[in-house]
Write a protein that holds these residues in place. Structure first.
Motif, PDB file in Angstrom:
ATOM      1  N   ASP A 288       0.817  -1.218   0.000  1.00 15.86           N
ATOM      2  CA  ASP A 288       0.000   0.000   0.000  1.00 15.86           C
ATOM      3  C   ASP A 288       0.852   1.269   0.000  1.00 15.86           C
ATOM      4  O   ASP A 288       0.324   2.359   0.206  1.00 15.86           O
ATOM      5  N   ALA A 289       2.162   1.109  -0.222  1.00 15.27           N
ATOM      6  CA  ALA A 289       3.075   2.265  -0.344  1.00 15.27           C
ATOM      7  C   ALA A 289       3.038   3.162   0.885  1.00 15.27           C
ATOM      8  O   ALA A 289       2.829   4.370   0.806  1.00 15.27           O
ATOM      9  N   TRP A 290       3.258   2.566   2.073  1.00 18.39           N
ATOM     10  CA  TRP A 290       3.348   3.357   3.300  1.00 18.39           C
ATOM     11  C   TRP A 290       4.686   4.096   3.319  1.00 18.39           C
ATOM     12  O   TRP A 290       5.671   3.670   2.725  1.00 18.39           O
ATOM     13  N   ASP A 291       4.736   5.208   4.062  1.00 19.81           N
ATOM     14  CA  ASP A 291       5.972   5.961   4.177  1.00 19.81           C
ATOM     15  C   ASP A 291       7.035   5.188   4.956  1.00 19.81           C
ATOM     16  O   ASP A 291       8.219   5.263   4.648  1.00 19.81           O
ATOM     17  N   ARG A 292       6.597   4.432   5.974  1.00 18.35           N
ATOM     18  CA  ARG A 292       7.515   3.606   6.749  1.00 18.35           C
ATOM     19  C   ARG A 292       6.843   2.293   7.094  1.00 18.35           C
ATOM     20  O   ARG A 292       5.637   2.261   7.369  1.00 18.35           O
ATOM     21  N   VAL A 293       7.638   1.211   7.094  1.00 22.30           N
ATOM     22  CA  VAL A 293       7.104  -0.123   7.370  1.00 22.30           C
ATOM     23  C   VAL A 293       8.024  -0.828   8.356  1.00 22.30           C
ATOM     24  O   VAL A 293       9.252  -0.815   8.199  1.00 22.30           O
TER      25      VAL A 293
END
Length: 610
Positions: A288-293
């Protein structure tokens, strides 16, 4: 005769003075001293291996040929091996062989012969190393050609391994090369002259310091720190590495090395170039293209622990169930401590160690009325929403009026949907979107309603038991007041309906064994009230101790209408009276009596007064 043998230790160095007579041995001893110190330092620092260059490649456009580039190495005795120029070596004699090793070995050759006072002797030592290519079966190839191919246990530096196909194709494995390292027996300090550890960098000076490892460009290399323990032969320990190899997952790796790990180690923690972190994985799920994972992966059970000295918190994902929960995700405490969810620096939801739940409070007030308690608290209005895509329901506690309801508690729907109460999975009581009240399960055969149905009547407050003309359910529509009576000794209970107009009148309709009573509204009084009706239909009428039935009422009706015809009987004389046909005078007839009843034309008719 001069002695050129290099001893293991050279404790003396030549002392020069004016007028001193020098022999060749003096100059040889001078060289021995400096060679001893140079090689001793290299041995103690363990600089053994390739220091620069000496890269083995396949010679371009040629078969059965390799090239070793110019470079420098140090062997195990501390001797410097300097290959001055690129050197080509033919390996045609080794075709069809595998696991061939390329070594660089020290060589010392006396050269440059000169004539001095009738004596011819070499004036230089040539330390150009030799390249020896050795196959597992003992076959060798050497460069230069005049060098000895026999190593005889001489310390060498391994440069590469080869595989030579019978067609002439040569494959080079440069990872086998022995690289130069730095090693000291004591503590080593960088930026400090008093190291307190095996390796110490810096002295708390006001400057930036880094320990930097650099490798050549490309995606085939890595750099890092390895921590090893256990026996020399065991693959045990840890490493911190920046790995550029795509197959490993490009990024920072923390690896373990143990009996169950591969030789290259197992990555336990991974940081991608984007700053994402993986524990147990190098392939981070960021679909989901999160800024940080932060991705924590386990085979069947994964746990994140957050602890203090007295509190143990857990976040777990599990396939086999944990803490009594079904397979899935669980979050909470293992110790007897509450769990709270916080936003904007304040606890919003709290679960106590006993399992009570508080929303807006961390101390839900369980006053002992149940084993579990849920409390939602706010300063003025509290709302609990229960929603689907099409239905919006809510439970309110409110200090002010909500939806026309007074301050208190409200429950219902916020859209055009009914509200139902059910027991044993069956609807028992429903309030429709229009305010109708239905009791019983669907389809509803009857309902209570305050809806204004008759348009010709004024819209006054009322309660109506309503059944549609299309509804099924028999030919009766009734309201019942029911009193159970399981104990035969129980006193009679009189179900009642009371009509009350404040401070003006009150009446009640009361059911008893002997029938329906119309009484005053005072429940402690048995005083009867009047019944007003346009008409009364009954099989009998009791006034005091007298009961009048249908026959008696029929006589009264004929009497009132002047239609009552009857015999006149005298019990004393046992005679019936009747009018004779004889005229007594001009205005009256004789009255006669007989023992038998008169015939119809002799009966009397009562008339109303004129």
């Amino acid at each position: 005769m001069a002695d050129y043998t290099q001893p293991d230790v050279v404790p003396k160095r030549v002392r020069f003075f004016d007028g001193q007579y020098l022999e060749d041995q003096d100059f040889i001893d001078e060289q021995k001293f400096h060679l001893d110190r140079e090689r001793r330092q290299s041995r103690l620092l363990r600089l053994t291996g390739v220091s620069f260059g000496l890269t083995v490649t396949v010679t371009s456009g040629e078969q059965f040929s390799i090239m070793v580039s110019a470079g420098t190495a140090v062997d195990a005795l501390g001797r410097h091996l300097v290959l001055a120029a690129d050197t080509t070596v033919s390996v045609g004699d080794l075709d069809g062989r595998q696991d061939i090793e390329v070594h660089l070995a020290y060589r010392e050759t006396a050269t440059d012969v000169a004539q001095t006072e009738g004596v011819a002797s070499e004036r230089r030592w040539d330390e150009s190393p030799r390249i020896v290519v050795v196959a597992p079966d003992g076959a060798t190839v050497v460069a230069p050609d005049d060098a000895s191919p026999d190593l005889d246990g001489v310390p060498t530096v391994l440069l590469a391994r080869l595989a030579v196909a019978e067609g002439g194709e040569v494959t080079v494995d440069r990872t086998a090369a022995q690289r130069s390292t730095l090693s000291v027996a004591g503590a080593l300090g960088v930026g400090t002259d008093s190291p307190g550890s095996d390796l110490e960098i810096g002295d708390y000076g006001p400057r930036d310091r880094h320990l930097t490892f650099k490798t050549a460009g490309g995606d085939g290399h890595r750099s890092g720190i390895r921590l090893r323990a256990g026996s020399h032969s065991s693959n045990e320990g840890y490493s911190l590495e920046y790995d550029r190899r795509p197959v490993a997952g490009q990024g920072l790796h923390v690896r373990t090395y143990g009996p169950d790990d591969p030789e290259d180690g197992t990555t336990r923690l991974f940081v991608s170039p984007d700053g994402d972190v993986g524990i147990g994985t190098t392939v981070l799920d960021n679909t989901d293209a999160w800024d940080r994972v932060l991705d924590v992966v386990g085979a069947a059970k994964t746990r994140l622990s957050v602890r203090t000295a007295n509190i143990e918190g857990r976040v777990v994902a599990h396939e086999g169930g944990a803490f009594g929960a079904a397979a899935g995700m669980a979050i909470g405490t293992v110790s007897a401590s509450p769990l709270a969810l916080v936003t904007a620096g304040a606890a919003r939801l709290s679960v106590t160690a006993n399992g009570d739940v508080g929303i807006g409070t961390t101390t839900p007030a369980n006053i002992g009325l149940g084993n579990r308690h849920v409390e939602i608290r706010a300063t003025s209005t509290v709302k609990l929403s229960v929603r689907t895509t099409n239905v919006v329901a809510a439970v309110f506690a409110h200090d002010q009026s909500v939806f026309g309801a007074p301050a208190g508690m409200s429950v219902g729907t916020l859209d055009q949907r009914p509200l139902s109460f059910f027991t044993t999975s069956t609807s028992r009581f429903t309030i429709g979107a229009d305010g109708d009240i239905s009791m019983g399960s669907e389809p509803f055969t009857a309902r209570w309603t305050t809806k204004h149905v008759d348009t010709h009547e004024p819209p006054e407050p009322h309660l109506r038991l309503h059944r549609d003309d299309t509804a099924s359910g028999g030919n009766r529509l009734f309201l019942e007041l029911f009193q159970g009576h399981g104990n035969p000794l129980q006193a009679d209970v009189f179900p009642s309906i009371r009509f009350h107009h404040s401070s003006r009148y009150w009446h009640r309709i009361e059911g008893r064994r002997d029938g329906i009573h119309i009484k005053t509204g005072d429940m402690g009084s048995d005083t009867h009230n009047a019944l007003w009706a346009g008409g009364v239909h009954a099989e009998s009428l009791t006034i005091g101790s007298v009961t009048i039935g249908a026959a008696e009422l029929a006589v009264l009706k004929k009497l009132a209408a002047g239609e009552l015809i009857m015999d006149i009987f005298s019990p004393r004389a046992s005679r019936y009276a009747y009018s004779s046909d004889q005229v007594y005078n001009s205005g009256a007839n004789h009255i006669l009596a007989a023992t038998n009843a008169s015939v119809d034309y002799r009966r009397w008719q009562f008339k109303n007064p004129r």
